[in-house]
Design a protein around this motif. Structure first.
Motif, PDB file in Angstrom:
ATOM      1  N   GLU A   5       0.956  -1.162   0.098  1.00 27.57           N
ATOM      2  CA  GLU A   5       0.079   0.016   0.011  1.00 27.57           C
ATOM      3  C   GLU A   5       0.911   1.225  -0.085  1.00 27.57           C
ATOM      4  N   GLY A   6       0.478   2.242  -0.684  1.00 29.97           N
ATOM      5  CA  GLY A   6       1.233   3.591  -0.852  1.00 29.97           C
ATOM      6  C   GLY A   6       2.453   3.403  -1.914  1.00 29.97           C
ATOM      7  N   ALA A   7       2.573   2.200  -2.673  1.00 31.13           N
ATOM      8  CA  ALA A   7       3.635   2.228  -3.817  1.00 31.13           C
ATOM      9  C   ALA A   7       2.711   2.705  -5.011  1.00 31.13           C
ATOM     10  N   ARG A  48       0.820   8.407  -8.025  1.00 29.99           N
ATOM     11  CA  ARG A  48       0.924   8.229  -6.554  1.00 29.99           C
ATOM     12  C   ARG A  48      -0.184   8.039  -5.695  1.00 29.99           C
ATOM     13  N   PRO A  49      -0.172   7.569  -4.364  1.00 27.66           N
ATOM     14  CA  PRO A  49      -1.189   7.344  -3.701  1.00 27.66           C
ATOM     15  C   PRO A  49      -2.319   8.540  -3.724  1.00 27.66           C
ATOM     16  N   GLU A  53      -6.266   7.618  -5.302  1.00 30.08           N
ATOM     17  CA  GLU A  53      -7.334   8.100  -4.846  1.00 30.08           C
ATOM     18  C   GLU A  53      -8.353   8.996  -5.444  1.00 30.08           C
TER      19      GLU A  53
END
Length: 118
Positions: A5-7, A48-49, A53
């Motif tokens: 998560e966050g990659a 990017r995260p 989103e």
């Protein structure tokens, strides 16, 4: 192999996750000024995260809620395009109800009422 998560995600990974063609994501970049993934050599995109989103929210507005592109642009610009979870404080990693949420929901309701002429 699944990424942590966050990659950062490539356009193909994000398109696959959302079951959308890659050209749709590239089109959204031209229509939603907030969406600016990193571009490396050869114009390879890295989401990017925050970009991921935003793309999920745009997808939800367009393909679930039925907004037009122009309507989704306005919803995002007005702050109504934020995921509802962003308005909820978290306790132990879980969203919780908040007294701050009620005024926001009432503002959304008033905006919708004006839009449909009530």
């Amino acid at each position: 192999m699944e990424k942590v998560e966050g990659a950062f995600l490539t356009i193909s990974e994000l398109a696959s996750e959302l079951a959308l063609p890659q050209h749709i994501l590239r089109y959204w970049e031209t229509r939603f000024t907030q969406l600016r993934p990193l571009q490396r050599s050869g114009n390879r995109r890295y989401y990017r995260p925050a970009d991921v989103e935003l793309v999920r929210r745009i997808n939800h507005l367009l393909n679930v809620e039925g907004f037009t592109v122009k309507g989704a642009q306005k919803a995002l610009a007005d702050g109504f395009g934020e995921p509802l979870s962003a308005a909820l404080p978290e306790k132990n990693g879980e969203p919780t109800a908040s007294a701050d949420l009620l005024p926001r929901l009432e503002a959304i309701r008033a905006t919708l009422a004006r839009a449909i002429g009530e």
